[in-house]
Scaffold this motif. Sequence first.
Motif, mmCIF file in Angstrom:
data_model
loop_
_atom_site.group_PDB
_atom_site.id
_atom_site.type_symbol
_atom_site.label_atom_id
_atom_site.label_comp_id
_atom_site.label_asym_id
_atom_site.label_seq_id
_atom_site.Cartn_x
_atom_site.Cartn_y
_atom_site.Cartn_z
ATOM 1 N N PRO A 1 0.825 -1.202 0.000
ATOM 2 C CA PRO A 1 0.000 0.000 0.000
ATOM 3 C C PRO A 1 0.861 1.254 0.000
ATOM 4 N N LYS A 2 0.429 2.210 -0.745
ATOM 5 C CA LYS A 2 1.180 3.463 -0.805
ATOM 6 C C LYS A 2 0.340 4.568 -0.195
ATOM 7 N N HIS A 3 0.924 5.315 0.690
ATOM 8 C CA HIS A 3 0.210 6.420 1.308
ATOM 9 C C HIS A 3 0.717 7.720 0.727
ATOM 10 N N VAL A 4 -0.208 8.585 0.469
ATOM 11 C CA VAL A 4 0.180 9.880 -0.078
ATOM 12 C C VAL A 4 0.888 10.665 1.012
ATOM 13 N N ALA B 1 -0.289 16.240 1.552
ATOM 14 C CA ALA B 1 -1.088 16.780 2.650
ATOM 15 C C ALA B 1 -1.670 15.641 3.473
ATOM 16 N N ASN B 2 -1.646 15.759 4.757
ATOM 17 C CA ASN B 2 -2.306 14.779 5.616
ATOM 18 C C ASN B 2 -2.991 15.534 6.756
#
Lengths: 322, 470
Positions: free
Chosen positions: A20-23, A26-27
């Motif tokens: 899985p890739k997380h952006v 911005a979080n």
Amino acid sequence: MTKKIFITTLCLITFAILLPKHVSAANYGMSISPPLLRVHIKPGKSITQVYKIENLSNNDKTLVAAIVPFTESDNFGNPVLNPKTTAPWLSYFSLANSEIKFNKPFSIPAGSSEQLILSLSVPETAPLKDIYVTLIVSTYENSLDQTFQGSALRATIGSNLLITISSQAYPDTILRIEGFYPAKGAVIRIGNLYFADSITPLKFTATVTNEGNFAAETKGVFRVVSGKNKPVYLEGILPVNIIAKSQRQLLNTNGDTFEFSPSLGNIGPHQLSLEIKTDNSNTTSTIDIIFFPLKLSLGLLISLLIIISIIKITSKTPEKST
Amino acid sequence: MKNRHVLQCVFALTLVLISSFLYPSFSFAANLTVAKDTLQSSRMSFSGRVKSPTIAGSTHVWIYTTAATVFTSISTAGLKPGDSLIIGGTNSYTIASIIDDDEFTTTTVLAAGDADDTDVIYFKSLPQHVITFKTASAVPAGFFRVLIPADSTPATANNGIPDITGFDFNTTPAAAGTNTTGYTFSTGVATASGGTGCTSPANYHCFEYHYIGAGGIGTNITLSIGNTAGSANIIAPAPSASRVANTADAYTFKIQNFTNTSNPNSATPTDDVTGKVAVIESVRVTATVDPSITFKIEGVNSGASACSLTTDVTTTNASVPFGVMALDTFKAAAQLLTVSTNAVSGYVVTAIENSRLSNLATSPSYIPDTTCDNNLCDFDTPDTWATAANNAGFGYTLAVVANAPTIAPTAPNYQHFPSLADLESPFQIMSNTTIASSQQAHVCYKLSVDATQPAGNYENQITYTATASF
């Protein structure tokens, strides 16, 4: 060699696709402290509590603070929040910040924190009862993209306030322990008496109901006493708050259900009790269990049957005639 | 005449010399200087009692907060996690945590006979003593004697249990001197108070350090009692009966220097000095961590694997942009939720939408909330949802990513968000009943539309709320 490179490349591509890739752009990350405030206050008095709101995101956030009342909670102390709920006593609350007000947007730069100075002023004429609210801090958006198709996210973080308005330091509490039972399947029940194996761990569940008008805390112990009135096991109850007219599950100090692992010596009648003590009342619930060596007896019986069978088979073997 | 005077002078001088040999002049004891007894730790021992409701089989120990006879430790202030205690008189237990002033827990359960009311609790503080001083005169081949205060009852002063009026001898303490110019020490001799050669002054343990060499004036001497491992040490006192909380108990020690053949019980030392040594409760260092709850939302890229799906769109922390939809085909998206709290009752994350995915730009129209494959799921009841055709709608599920939060619904079951517009209550999607550290879950969204759905842009707002439980 070429084959090895090909396999390695294939593996790397597979991992890259599957993981899985997380952006990382911005979080949202927000922290509030304290997460819970318990207040006893007399009518006509005021208190101030500072809340620290931390923006853990990597970008600046525009937020809005609000107070939401609640009257119900689930069995685990989670408030049933409805943002549309209102109450006349919400006017007791205000923010003492010069710049930040309820329901007005304010900004916290990335990696920074802001203090919300919450003031509670209870008028002299306020009714003597509990009031429960959650201070919520939500993300704030005021722009709408007409071409957007999907769900916009609003993130909220909240801190609960359990407030008792009373002229007494320790207003009356009425707690009742209910459903104090061993887990199904592990015991045999005859009337009010339970029979259980003496080497099998037993789990117990229980809830406590607050029938009073004020919140109380579940401080107490789970105790096992042998037939000779000798305590053989003691475990603390997780101290949690139970709001007025609500129910909570009782757990041990690890947040699990109560468990008693009898030993071989724990044979015969035992009394198990849950005892909760508040500042002005005690409540106890007990169950009686008779421990007996069920598994051990079955094991011995089976062994005996096998031995008898072997002896019988052996004795039936005809003797060779000479 | 002149010779006569010379003879008279020689005679007189001879008489003086002879008399000086026969009647040596008195020497007065001088003070040893810069004398110190440095304790490896100034920590007191602990002498307390078990109090009800402590029971065998439990790790929870209550102590008496009132003193009685020699049980003068009435608070856990002198204890800390990791301390080894004697409880009940024989068995050793290690402190796991200090709960408050009169309660602590042990790493192992109390054995039968160790948890009865008024059972003893001891902690033995075993510091090494390092005694340093400067000699006042050169006493060749003599010995030093160090006197350490002891209980007035010899049996009590040497029973391996902390005393409240002095140091316990603890059977076989070690004594050693450090060799220096003029002083080469043999192994020290330790004698408990009241033992042979250790009766005067009364109520002191005696430690003798014999040496060979010429001695010296102003020589720095270092003597020790016990070792740094605490394996052959005397036991520091427990709080005295008259002690005021948070103050030290002071004890007087003595150092004496004798000539070789002296009987230290009766002889006057050549040099001596008296000093003070103090013991006090250990300082338990504590730090307060403010309670807080932390909530994070992160987007997940398209093509990622989450909830047994491969996502079709890239999300951010603030949006799930499904974009253009193909008919009767699922589009999946995901976000990562992370919650941490040190609140003892744990936390909960709830979710609610403002309304169904709506197109308000033209005539109001909605993408329905999913009812799943069997028309059975709603905002608080999950069901399977594997077929897009004839099951149009918007729904979600969750999957644990890290540190085991409690989640609902769980893949492959789906449900739809409760709607504020329909006056539904927020649904708990993620929770924990105790302290939680970086608990993570994917929330995965699925959308399917059919041919009856009017064209247009549809959107709604989902609110995730994280609060600590109470």
